[in-house]
Design a protein around this motif. Structure first.
Motif, PDB file in Angstrom:
ATOM      1  N   ALA A  77       0.802  -1.225   0.000  1.00 11.72           N
ATOM      2  CA  ALA A  77       0.000   0.000   0.000  1.00 11.72           C
ATOM      3  C   ALA A  77       0.832   1.272   0.000  1.00 11.72           C
ATOM      4  O   ALA A  77       0.414   2.284  -0.561  1.00 11.72           O
ATOM      5  CB  ALA A  77      -0.927   0.008   1.206  1.00 11.72           C
ATOM      6  N   TYR A  78       2.011   1.260   0.637  1.00 14.11           N
ATOM      7  CA  TYR A  78       2.796   2.491   0.783  1.00 14.11           C
ATOM      8  C   TYR A  78       4.145   2.428   0.082  1.00 14.11           C
ATOM      9  O   TYR A  78       4.581   3.404  -0.517  1.00 14.11           O
ATOM     10  CB  TYR A  78       3.018   2.803   2.272  1.00 14.11           C
ATOM     11  N   GLY A  79       4.810   1.300   0.167  1.00 10.94           N
ATOM     12  CA  GLY A  79       6.169   1.195  -0.359  1.00 10.94           C
ATOM     13  C   GLY A  79       6.242   1.238  -1.872  1.00 10.94           C
ATOM     14  O   GLY A  79       7.042   1.990  -2.438  1.00 10.94           O
ATOM     15  N   ILE A  80       5.428   0.446  -2.530  1.00 11.90           N
ATOM     16  CA  ILE A  80       5.482   0.389  -3.998  1.00 11.90           C
ATOM     17  C   ILE A  80       5.124   1.729  -4.630  1.00 11.90           C
ATOM     18  O   ILE A  80       5.857   2.209  -5.508  1.00 11.90           O
ATOM     19  CB  ILE A  80       4.593  -0.766  -4.526  1.00 11.90           C
ATOM     20  N   PRO A  81       4.035   2.401  -4.231  1.00  9.08           N
ATOM     21  CA  PRO A  81       3.764   3.719  -4.820  1.00  9.08           C
ATOM     22  C   PRO A  81       4.876   4.738  -4.548  1.00  9.08           C
ATOM     23  O   PRO A  81       5.202   5.547  -5.423  1.00  9.08           O
ATOM     24  CB  PRO A  81       2.456   4.154  -4.151  1.00  9.08           C
ATOM     25  N   PHE A  85       6.997   6.666  -7.401  1.00 10.63           N
ATOM     26  CA  PHE A  85       7.074   8.127  -7.382  1.00 10.63           C
ATOM     27  C   PHE A  85       8.525   8.603  -7.442  1.00 10.63           C
ATOM     28  O   PHE A  85       8.895   9.432  -8.291  1.00 10.63           O
ATOM     29  CB  PHE A  85       6.380   8.652  -6.119  1.00 10.63           C
ATOM     30  N   LEU A  86       9.358   8.086  -6.563  1.00 12.71           N
ATOM     31  CA  LEU A  86      10.761   8.515  -6.524  1.00 12.71           C
ATOM     32  C   LEU A  86      11.520   8.099  -7.774  1.00 12.71           C
ATOM     33  O   LEU A  86      12.387   8.843  -8.265  1.00 12.71           O
ATOM     34  CB  LEU A  86      11.446   7.949  -5.270  1.00 12.71           C
ATOM     35  N   SER A  87      11.218   6.927  -8.328  1.00 10.55           N
ATOM     36  CA  SER A  87      11.884   6.472  -9.553  1.00 10.55           C
ATOM     37  C   SER A  87      11.563   7.386 -10.728  1.00 10.55           C
ATOM     38  O   SER A  87      12.460   7.775 -11.484  1.00 10.55           O
ATOM     39  CB  SER A  87      11.468   5.042  -9.892  1.00 10.55           C
ATOM     40  N   GLY A 106       5.603  12.139 -11.582  1.00  9.54           N
ATOM     41  CA  GLY A 106       5.718  11.234 -10.440  1.00  9.54           C
ATOM     42  C   GLY A 106       4.390  11.046  -9.733  1.00  9.54           C
ATOM     43  O   GLY A 106       4.022   9.930  -9.339  1.00  9.54           O
ATOM     44  N   ILE A 107       3.652  12.140  -9.550  1.00  4.82           N
ATOM     45  CA  ILE A 107       2.320  12.067  -8.933  1.00  4.82           C
ATOM     46  C   ILE A 107       1.384  11.227  -9.801  1.00  4.82           C
ATOM     47  O   ILE A 107       0.632  10.385  -9.282  1.00  4.82           O
ATOM     48  CB  ILE A 107       1.734  13.484  -8.723  1.00  4.82           C
ATOM     49  N   LEU A 108       1.425  11.429 -11.108  1.00  9.30           N
ATOM     50  CA  LEU A 108       0.593  10.652 -12.024  1.00  9.30           C
ATOM     51  C   LEU A 108       0.950   9.170 -11.950  1.00  9.30           C
ATOM     52  O   LEU A 108       0.060   8.312 -11.869  1.00  9.30           O
ATOM     53  CB  LEU A 108       0.740  11.163 -13.456  1.00  9.30           C
ATOM     54  N   GLY A 109       2.237   8.861 -11.958  1.00  8.70           N
ATOM     55  CA  GLY A 109       2.670   7.461 -11.848  1.00  8.70           C
ATOM     56  C   GLY A 109       2.236   6.823 -10.543  1.00  8.70           C
ATOM     57  O   GLY A 109       1.823   5.659 -10.504  1.00  8.70           O
ATOM     58  N   MET A 110       2.313   7.589  -9.457  1.00 14.22           N
ATOM     59  CA  MET A 110       1.891   7.079  -8.158  1.00 14.22           C
ATOM     60  C   MET A 110       0.376   6.838  -8.150  1.00 14.22           C
ATOM     61  O   MET A 110      -0.101   5.829  -7.617  1.00 14.22           O
ATOM     62  CB  MET A 110       2.270   8.064  -7.057  1.00 14.22           C
ATOM     63  N   GLY A 111      -0.386   7.736  -8.769  1.00 14.45           N
ATOM     64  CA  GLY A 111      -1.836   7.548  -8.858  1.00 14.45           C
ATOM     65  C   GLY A 111      -2.200   6.311  -9.658  1.00 14.45           C
ATOM     66  O   GLY A 111      -3.097   5.556  -9.273  1.00 14.45           O
ATOM     67  N   ILE A 112      -1.492   6.094 -10.773  1.00 12.53           N
ATOM     68  CA  ILE A 112      -1.731   4.887 -11.576  1.00 12.53           C
ATOM     69  C   ILE A 112      -1.388   3.635 -10.774  1.00 12.53           C
ATOM     70  O   ILE A 112      -2.106   2.632 -10.825  1.00 12.53           O
ATOM     71  CB  ILE A 112      -0.934   4.958 -12.897  1.00 12.53           C
ATOM     72  N   THR A 113      -0.302   3.707 -10.004  1.00 11.23           N
ATOM     73  CA  THR A 113       0.087   2.564  -9.164  1.00 11.23           C
ATOM     74  C   THR A 113      -0.982   2.268  -8.125  1.00 11.23           C
ATOM     75  O   THR A 113      -1.332   1.096  -7.903  1.00 11.23           O
ATOM     76  CB  THR A 113       1.434   2.844  -8.471  1.00 11.23           C
ATOM     77  N   TYR A 114      -1.514   3.298  -7.475  1.00 12.57           N
ATOM     78  CA  TYR A 114      -2.598   3.086  -6.502  1.00 12.57           C
ATOM     79  C   TYR A 114      -3.823   2.468  -7.170  1.00 12.57           C
ATOM     80  O   TYR A 114      -4.471   1.594  -6.595  1.00 12.57           O
ATOM     81  CB  TYR A 114      -2.991   4.391  -5.811  1.00 12.57           C
ATOM     82  N   PHE A 115      -4.147   2.910  -8.380  1.00 17.63           N
ATOM     83  CA  PHE A 115      -5.278   2.337  -9.096  1.00 17.63           C
ATOM     84  C   PHE A 115      -5.047   0.860  -9.385  1.00 17.63           C
ATOM     85  O   PHE A 115      -5.948   0.034  -9.200  1.00 17.63           O
ATOM     86  CB  PHE A 115      -5.534   3.102 -10.402  1.00 17.63           C
ATOM     87  N   LEU A 116      -3.845   0.495  -9.825  1.00 20.27           N
ATOM     88  CA  LEU A 116      -3.534  -0.905 -10.117  1.00 20.27           C
ATOM     89  C   LEU A 116      -3.562  -1.761  -8.845  1.00 20.27           C
ATOM     90  O   LEU A 116      -4.045  -2.895  -8.864  1.00 20.27           O
ATOM     91  CB  LEU A 116      -2.169  -1.017 -10.807  1.00 20.27           C
ATOM     92  N   ILE A 117      -3.072  -1.213  -7.737  1.00 20.56           N
ATOM     93  CA  ILE A 117      -3.132  -1.937  -6.463  1.00 20.56           C
ATOM     94  C   ILE A 117      -4.581  -2.124  -6.032  1.00 20.56           C
ATOM     95  O   ILE A 117      -4.967  -3.188  -5.539  1.00 20.56           O
ATOM     96  CB  ILE A 117      -2.313  -1.203  -5.378  1.00 20.56           C
ATOM     97  N   HIS A 118      -5.402  -1.111  -6.244  1.00 17.74           N
ATOM     98  CA  HIS A 118      -6.830  -1.205  -5.917  1.00 17.74           C
ATOM     99  C   HIS A 118      -7.494  -2.320  -6.733  1.00 17.74           C
ATOM    100  O   HIS A 118      -8.283  -3.109  -6.196  1.00 17.74           O
ATOM    101  CB  HIS A 118      -7.504   0.137  -6.184  1.00 17.74           C
TER     102      HIS A 118
END
Length: 151
Positions: A77-81, A85-87, A106-118
């Motif tokens: 939930a926290y580490g992967i996004p 983001f940092l990458s 980075g924010i967009l990538g993190m949002g996409i990652t949260y969507f995929l995790i969801h």
């Protein structure tokens, strides 16, 4: 870990339960602080009825609480996004993109990652960590006797 909970609602697949978190609250240094901040010491959750125990609203049931791998789920939930983001920021910054563009990407990538995790959570982890109802507790009738030994 097993707990006794009250049934507050039921549908075809799930039973909705309520319990009072007395053990957790007794060991807490803030004991009554949650209620001052608008919280409650009651916990509402849903459980699987895999044993198909016949329960109805108001019954007490014994529930098996699952062992949850907190570190794994926290990393998911926290580490992967955060890593995504940092990458993205680091890669775009070293490629001489502007700071604002790197940050927004980075924010967009993190949002996409949260969507995929969801999506993963909804499809794969949906019922894996839900409590399971083991049995229904029978209600005991408390009869009081008068002085003559009559009910």
């Amino acid at each position: 870990m097993r707990e006794v909970m009250d049934v507050i609602d039921k549908d075809e697949n799930y039973v909705y339960l309520r319990t009072t978190r007395t053990q957790e609250c007794e060991s807490c240094a803030m004991k009554g602080g949650c209620t001052l901040l608008g919280g409650s010491n009651e916990l509402n959750l849903k459980a699987k009825n895999t044993e198909k125990v016949d329960v109805k609203k108001g019954d007490k049931v014994v529930v098996e609480m699952p062992e949850v791998p907190v570190v794994k789920l926290s990393f998911l939930a926290y580490g992967i996004p955060l890593i995504v983001f940092l990458s993205i920021i680091s890669i775009l910054y070293t490629l001489s993109f502007s700071d604002i563009f790197s940050f927004l990407a980075g924010i967009l990538g993190m949002g996409i990652t949260y969507f995929l995790i969801h999506q993963y959570d909804r499809k794969k982890l949906k019922d894996r960590y839900l409590p399971v109802i083991l049995q229904k507790l029978e209600k005991k009738i408390d009869l009081k006797l008068n002085e003559k030994g009559e009910i």
